[in-house]
Design a protein around this motif. Structure first.
Motif, PDB file in Angstrom:
ATOM      1  N   HIS A  31       8.593  -2.631  -2.111  1.00 15.97           N
ATOM      2  CA  HIS A  31       7.893  -3.112  -3.304  1.00 15.97           C
ATOM      3  C   HIS A  31       6.426  -2.671  -3.327  1.00 15.97           C
ATOM      4  O   HIS A  31       5.724  -2.918  -4.308  1.00 15.97           O
ATOM      5  N   LEU A  32       5.959  -2.032  -2.243  1.00 12.26           N
ATOM      6  CA  LEU A  32       4.535  -1.722  -2.115  1.00 12.26           C
ATOM      7  C   LEU A  32       4.259  -0.224  -1.999  1.00 12.26           C
ATOM      8  O   LEU A  32       3.166   0.179  -1.618  1.00 12.26           O
ATOM      9  N   TYR A  35       1.091   1.214  -3.592  1.00 15.50           N
ATOM     10  CA  TYR A  35      -0.171   0.534  -3.309  1.00 15.50           C
ATOM     11  C   TYR A  35      -0.737   0.945  -1.953  1.00 15.50           C
ATOM     12  O   TYR A  35      -0.025   1.419  -1.073  1.00 15.50           O
ATOM     13  N   SER A  61      -5.595  -7.974   1.442  1.00 14.24           N
ATOM     14  CA  SER A  61      -5.418  -6.924   0.436  1.00 14.24           C
ATOM     15  C   SER A  61      -6.760  -6.636  -0.215  1.00 14.24           C
ATOM     16  O   SER A  61      -7.633  -7.511  -0.283  1.00 14.24           O
ATOM     17  N   GLU A  65      -4.020  -7.506  -7.420  1.00 12.24           N
ATOM     18  CA  GLU A  65      -2.706  -7.041  -7.868  1.00 12.24           C
ATOM     19  C   GLU A  65      -1.734  -6.955  -6.691  1.00 12.24           C
ATOM     20  O   GLU A  65      -0.584  -7.401  -6.785  1.00 12.24           O
ATOM     21  N   VAL A  66      -2.203  -6.399  -5.577  1.00  8.86           N
ATOM     22  CA  VAL A  66      -1.350  -6.298  -4.393  1.00  8.86           C
ATOM     23  C   VAL A  66      -1.012  -7.689  -3.870  1.00  8.86           C
ATOM     24  O   VAL A  66       0.133  -7.971  -3.503  1.00  8.86           O
ATOM     25  N   VAL A  69       1.748  -9.088  -5.992  1.00  9.31           N
ATOM     26  CA  VAL A  69       3.067  -8.506  -5.727  1.00  9.31           C
ATOM     27  C   VAL A  69       3.677  -9.125  -4.471  1.00  9.31           C
ATOM     28  O   VAL A  69       4.844  -9.533  -4.454  1.00  9.31           O
ATOM     29  N   ILE A  70       2.883  -9.201  -3.407  1.00 11.90           N
ATOM     30  CA  ILE A  70       3.381  -9.764  -2.145  1.00 11.90           C
ATOM     31  C   ILE A  70       3.782 -11.222  -2.324  1.00 11.90           C
ATOM     32  O   ILE A  70       4.873 -11.647  -1.918  1.00 11.90           O
ATOM     33  N   MET A  72       4.520 -12.868  -5.058  1.00  9.49           N
ATOM     34  CA  MET A  72       5.643 -13.053  -5.974  1.00  9.49           C
ATOM     35  C   MET A  72       6.963 -12.947  -5.216  1.00  9.49           C
ATOM     36  O   MET A  72       7.879 -13.757  -5.400  1.00  9.49           O
ATOM     37  N   ILE A  73       7.051 -11.956  -4.331  1.00  6.90           N
ATOM     38  CA  ILE A  73       8.269 -11.766  -3.538  1.00  6.90           C
ATOM     39  C   ILE A  73       8.489 -12.956  -2.614  1.00  6.90           C
ATOM     40  O   ILE A  73       9.583 -13.536  -2.549  1.00  6.90           O
TER      41      ILE A  73
END
Length: 226
Positions: A31-32, A35, A61, A65-66, A69-70, A72-73
Motif C-alpha cells: 500500500h506504500l 510513498y 512519516s 498523507e502517509v 494511509v498506514i 487507515m489500514i
C-alpha cells in the motif's frame, strides 16, 4: 507535517518474530509503493512472544498523507478484529496512539519558526552504531555524525544540507553491548544552529541516527540549551 505515533499489536499465538518492525513494514509495503519518508521501529524488544503478549511499534512519516494511509489500514484491522501476519504469525491491532505516548508528536516543517535555541543537546535514548563501507563503528565522532545525519535527511526528504553548517561537540560516550553487538550511547552538543540545522535536529527525533534505526537503534532526544 512530520508525524510520530505508536501502534500496539497483540500476539494471538506463541511464536518468534526476529524483526517485528521489518515484518510490519513488509505487511504494509503493497500500500506504500508510491510513498517515501516513513519508518517503523521496534523499540529493541525481545523477539519471542506468548499468546496475548503485546508488541509496540513506533511509526514516523514525513507527510500526513502517509500517516493516513498506514492508519487507515491498521484501523480497519482493529475495528474488524482482523489479524495481520507479522513473520507469518497472527497479531491483532489493539491501539493506535496519536497523542498520548512520549513518541506521539508532530512537527510542521513549513512553519517559519525563528525562536529556536541556537544550541541543542542530543541524547541517545537507545544504543547506536554506524556503518562505514563494510565496517561497523560504535563511537560518536563529529565527522561520522555529520555524514550520517545529512545523508539520512537527504534520503528521506530529498534536501541536501551543507555539512559545514554543523558544529558538533561530543560531551559523553560509552560502549554498550546490545544483541551481541558493540554499540555506543552518549550525548553531543550542536552549536550555531540556523534554520536548516534546526529542521535537521527535528528530523533526527523522528528518524534517529546511525544504522538500522528501523529496528529501534539510535533513537534520540533533542533539547534546546540556553
Amino acid at each position: 507535517m512530520w508525524n510520530s505515533w505508536v501502534v500496539v499489536f497483540q500476539a494471538q499465538q506463541d511464536g518468534k518474530v526476529y524483526n517485528s518492525a521489518k515484518e510490519i513494514l513488509k505487511y504494509l509495503q503493497p500500500h506504500l509503493k508510491e510513498y517515501r519518508g516513513y519508518t517503523c521501529s521496534g523499540f529493541l524488544k525481545k523477539d519471542e512472544f506468548e499468546a496475548g503478549e503485546k508488541v509496540v511499534a513506533r511509526f514516523t512519516s514525513l507527510s500526513s498523507e502517509v500517516q493516513g494511509v498506514i492508519n487507515m489500514i491498521l484501523f480497519r484491522n482493529k475495528v474488524t478484529h482482523t489479524t495481520i501476519d507479522i513473520d507469518n504469525k497472527p497479531f491483532l491491532v489493539t491501539n493506535i496512539d496519536l497523542c498520548n505516548s512520549q513518541y506521539a508528536y508532530q512537527f510542521d516543517e513549513t512553519a517559519d519558526d525563528d525562536e529556536f535555541s541556537p544550541t541543542c543537546k542530543v541524547r541517545l535514548l537507545s544504543p547506536a552504531f554506524f556503518k562505514v563501507g563494510d565496517m561497523y563503528r560504535a563511537e560518536l565522532v563529529e565527522k561520522l555524525l555529520v555524514r550520517n545525519m545529512t545523508a539520512m535527511y537527504k534520503k528521506h526528504t530529498g534536501v541536501s544540507i551543507d555539512k559545514s553548517l554543523l558544529s558538533i561537540e561530543v560531551v559523553e560516550q560509552y560502549k554498550v553491548r546490545t544483541d551481541g553487538k558493540e554499540m555506543v550511547k552518549g550525548e553531543f552538543i550542536v552549536r550555531d544552529i540556523g534554520v536548516e540545522v534546526y529542521k535537521l535536529m527535528q528530523f533526527i527525533q523522528f528518524f534517529g541516527i546511525g544504522y538500522k534505526t528501523e529496528e529501534g537503534y539510535g533513537a534520540v532526544q533533542v533539547e534546546g540549551v540556553d
